[in-house]
Motif scaffolding. Structure first.
Motif, PDB file in Angstrom:
ATOM      1  N   HIS A 175     103.195 -44.249 -17.557  1.00  0.00           N
ATOM      2  CA  HIS A 175     102.708 -44.430 -16.395  1.00  0.00           C
ATOM      3  C   HIS A 175     101.203 -44.993 -16.642  1.00  0.00           C
ATOM      4  CE1 HIS A 175     105.033 -41.280 -14.217  1.00  0.00           C
ATOM      5  NE2 HIS A 175     105.127 -40.863 -14.976  1.00  0.00           N
ATOM      6  N   ASP A 179      99.212 -43.032  -9.713  1.00  0.00           N
ATOM      7  CA  ASP A 179      99.587 -43.565 -10.847  1.00  0.00           C
ATOM      8  C   ASP A 179     100.900 -44.732 -11.265  1.00  0.00           C
ATOM      9  OD1 ASP A 179      98.140 -42.126 -12.183  1.00  0.00           O
ATOM     10  OD2 ASP A 179      99.867 -40.072 -12.994  1.00  0.00           O
ATOM     11  N   TRP A 187      90.644 -37.596 -12.362  1.00  0.00           N
ATOM     12  CA  TRP A 187      90.806 -37.896 -13.825  1.00  0.00           C
ATOM     13  C   TRP A 187      90.310 -36.785 -14.688  1.00  0.00           C
ATOM     14  CZ3 TRP A 187      94.523 -39.830 -16.529  1.00  0.00           C
ATOM     15  CH2 TRP A 187      94.421 -40.357 -17.852  1.00  0.00           C
ATOM     16  N   ARG A 219      97.536 -45.393 -15.495  1.00  0.00           N
ATOM     17  CA  ARG A 219      96.386 -44.450 -14.055  1.00  0.00           C
ATOM     18  C   ARG A 219      96.040 -46.038 -14.020  1.00  0.00           C
ATOM     19  NH1 ARG A 219      96.635 -40.739 -10.337  1.00  0.00           N
ATOM     20  NH2 ARG A 219      93.984 -40.743 -10.295  1.00  0.00           N
TER      21      ARG A 219
END
Length: 282
Positions: free
Chosen positions: A165, A178, A204, A167
């Motif tokens: 993924h 994501d 995060w 971010r």
């Protein structure tokens, strides 16, 4: 001659890491290990081990009957990690090398059906992350299966055990999201510096604890086995995780489905922990 006192070069660190991995997981290391891993001669391998023992004399002792160096009670790895995966990956990676036929230890890995990620797909994302730049790139999703332009500010690549993924801040949705790496088209343009960095990504930077325990429906004896499997203390294991990644850990632990059979369920999450992470689940 290898440097045994000053700062280590990259190749020295890698050689020392291999020494420590064999010593840690096999109980001994000798010149044959290094010869086969690096494709070098016995004299060179002996020189490398000699340099290592000079720098870290407390770690290894030579045992003539074992025909190699064995780790001591004071052994402390300086270059290798404590994960069994690191030793496994050394052997499986090296298994492609003809030198390593003697290291057929007998590993088998169930590979996930991952899509091959091309370098051309990753390069612009890495560049955008390092240079903190905005990136205009084509992206397709289940809700919008046709590629559409997305301007994102990526700050991290994340592997959830199945997929990669990205971010990133999404200008379309005005939030950090994501993005599945394999769903990018690879067509891109850089759009200048980004004003949205990892420091601004609240989820995060928010850390939570997922606290797991044996399923309460299990017998004490079965709970003890589950606790051993997951290295629990007092029948609990605390797993720190970023709020942005809670869902991936939740799914990997199979906590997203509740089994009627406690032996199939095996672990559950404590009520307090579930309450804490619930806002970050779908």
């Amino acid at each position: 001659m290898l440097n045994s006192n000053g700062p280590l070069r990259y190749n020295e660190k890698e050689r020392y890491r291999v020494i420590e991995l064999f010593a840690l997981w096999e109980g001994r290391v000798n010149t044959t290990h290094l010869q086969n891993v690096f494709g070098i001669g016995r004299q060179k391998a002996s020189e490398i081990i000699g340099s290592y023992t000079q720098r870290y004399p407390q770690n290894l002792d030579y045992n003539a009957s074992a025909k190699g160096y064995q780790l001591t009670d004071e052994f402390t790895p300086w270059h290798a990690g404590s994960s069994f995966d690191e030793y496994y990956h050394l052997l499986t990676r090296a298994g492609h090398n003809d030198y390593l036929s003697f290291l057929q230890t007998g590993f088998s890995l169930l590979e996930a059906p991952l899509r091959n990620i091309s370098p051309a797909l990753v390069q612009p994302i890495i560049k955008a992350i390092r240079e903190k730049r905005r990136l205009d790139i084509g992206y397709a999703s289940v809700s919008s299966p046709e590629y559409e332009s997305r301007i994102i500010s990526p700050h991290c690549l994340v592997f959830d055990g199945i997929r990669w993924h990205v971010r990133a801040w999404c200008e379309k949705n005005q939030q950090y999201r994501d993005f599945v790496l394999s769903r990018f088209s690879g067509e891109f343009e850089f759009e200048g510096p980004s004003e949205h960095t990892a420091e601004d990504d609240e989820r995060w930077n928010t850390w939570l604890d997922i606290v797991i325990e044996p399923d309460p429906r299990l017998s004490p004896a079965k709970k003890r086995i589950i606790a051993m499997d997951y290295q629990m203390e007092n029948n609990q294991r605390i797993i720190p995780v970023r709020a942005a990644l809670v869902l991936y850990v939740w799914q990997r632990l199979r906590l997203d489905h509740y089994a009627q059979d406690p032996e199939a369920q095996q672990i559950t999450i404590t009520p307090e922990s579930h309450k804490a992470i619930k806002p970050y689940l779908p």
